[in-house]
Design a protein around this motif. Sequence first.
Motif: not given
Length: 119
Positions: A34-39, A52-53, A58-62
């Motif tokens: 539903d949401a993502s950000v490159y941070a 990050v997605a 939950g929230v997951y980081v690659l």
Amino acid sequence: MALAAGAVAAGVQAQTCTPQWEALPAGLPPLGVDASVYADIDGPGGDGPLLVAAGFGGVYVLRNSAWEKIGIGGPSSMPTNALTMWDQDGDGPLPPRLSAGGNFIFTGISRIPMWTGTS
């Protein structure tokens, strides 16, 4: 096709570029993102900017070509609908933090929880 600059041939060949989508590693929220950000979620000296997605689950980081669930956002039954980096004190001493938004009010946690880098 040879390229030319004015009346002089440039001596290079033009190539076509065919962009294509590549699949991300498996392990994202099961019902979609539903949401993502490159941070840069862990601040200076850490891993640097990461993808990050978030969504249901939950929230997951690659990180290192694998998705890692981090402890921010709602439980699996509540979606995380928004992600952003937010500096709550502006130019003050606190660093910007990854912040998540969602319908968390019924879970007893903040509507906008922030990631500290470890929790």
